[in-house]
Design an enzyme around this catalytic site. Structure first.
Site, mmCIF file in Angstrom:
data_model
loop_
_atom_site.group_PDB
_atom_site.id
_atom_site.type_symbol
_atom_site.label_atom_id
_atom_site.label_comp_id
_atom_site.label_asym_id
_atom_site.label_seq_id
_atom_site.Cartn_x
_atom_site.Cartn_y
_atom_site.Cartn_z
ATOM 1 N N ASP A 283 17.201 1.059 -1.301
ATOM 2 C CA ASP A 283 16.379 0.961 0.067
ATOM 3 C C ASP A 283 17.315 1.590 1.424
ATOM 4 O OD1 ASP A 283 15.439 0.293 2.618
ATOM 5 O OD2 ASP A 283 14.472 -1.316 1.808
ATOM 6 N N THR B 96 0.618 -1.984 0.099
ATOM 7 C CA THR B 96 -0.015 0.291 0.078
ATOM 8 C C THR B 96 0.762 1.156 0.305
ATOM 9 O OG1 THR B 96 -0.070 0.343 2.708
ATOM 10 C CG2 THR B 96 -2.006 -1.436 1.608
ATOM 11 N N ASP C 34 17.734 -0.675 3.975
ATOM 12 C CA ASP C 34 18.936 -2.207 3.548
ATOM 13 C C ASP C 34 20.307 -1.889 3.685
ATOM 14 O OD1 ASP C 34 16.931 -3.306 4.561
ATOM 15 O OD2 ASP C 34 16.414 -4.133 2.612
#
Ligand code: PRP
Ligand code: URA
Length: 212
Positions: free
Chosen positions: A203, A107, A206
């Site tokens: 990311d 989402t 990460d």
């Protein structure tokens, strides 16, 4: 809302290294630290000061110090932690609050899993640290938390921002919020279908702390 793209040559140079997918985690952390000091210098240009006098070995000097109450800095967990040491090296007197947010990968909505903030921020300059301003949902959430507590100003420091996130922040707030300033090292092209900034750097959490 004011937006500053801090396009200093050193920022552009370090950001290019940061983006490179062959940059390893220790180097990525060091670059995030260095970039935050450079962006933080720009972001603190209007921090509130008060007059003081100090005695030098030969006289009295008129000077300034950070106004009281001191500023509050809020890294957004996880990835904002990668910017905290760099910002604290500039403003070691600032108090530190924490907000933990995670984006749902489907989402793209951010949900809050931790909040540790002073209840009353009346009259205080506040700074938010997050490397990535993507959809802007995470940043909007934290700006609202600080505005609801009475912050005098909110400055968001990002390494990379997407036009979509900047546009969202530009329209998200009515008249009842403090002045908002976004300082970023770059505004990239767009978001991809997974909500990642293109070309971005992947990311950030990460790359700083390992893949979850
Ligand atoms: C990333 C990033 C921002 C957020 C940006 O965090 O560090 O906080 O996404 O996205 P948005 O602008 O669309 O809200 P993530 O949720 O991946 O958590 P992490 O920092 O723990 O990796
Ligand atoms: N979060 C990240 O870490 N990277 C992006 O490109 C978007 C959100």
């Amino acid at each position: 809302m004011q937006t500053t793209v801090a396009d200093h040559p050193l920022i552009a140079h370090k950001l290019t290294l940061l983006r490179d997918s062959s940059t390893d985690t220790p180097t990525f952390r060091r670059l995030a630290y260095e970039l935050t000091t450079l962006l933080g210098y720009e972001a603190t240009r209007d921090v509130k000061l008060e007059s003081v006098q100090v005695g030098t070995p030969v006289g009295i000097a008129s000077g300034v110090r950070l106004a009281r109450p001191v500023p509050l800095v809020v890294p957004i967990l996880r990835a904002g932690i990668g910017m905290l040491d760099g910002f604290s090296s500039l403003l070691p007197e600032a108090d530190i609050g924490f907000v933990g947010l995670v984006r749902d990968e489907q989402t793209l909505l951010a949900s809050t899993y931790a909040t540790r903030l002073p209840e009353d921020l009346t009259g205080r300059d506040t700074f938010i640290l997050d490397p990535m301003l993507a959809t802007g949902g995470s940043m909007e959430t934290v700006i609202r938390m600080l505005a609801d507590r009475g912050a005098a100003t909110v400055t968001a420091i990002c390494l990379v921002a997407a036009p979509e996130g900047l546009a969202r922040l530009g329209t998200a707030f009515g008249g009842e919020v403090p002045p908002i300033h976004v300082v970023t090292g770059a505004v990239d092209a767009h978001l991809n279908q997974k909500g990642y900034i293109v070309p971005g750097l992947g990311d950030a959490g990460d790359r700083l702390f390992g893949t979850i």
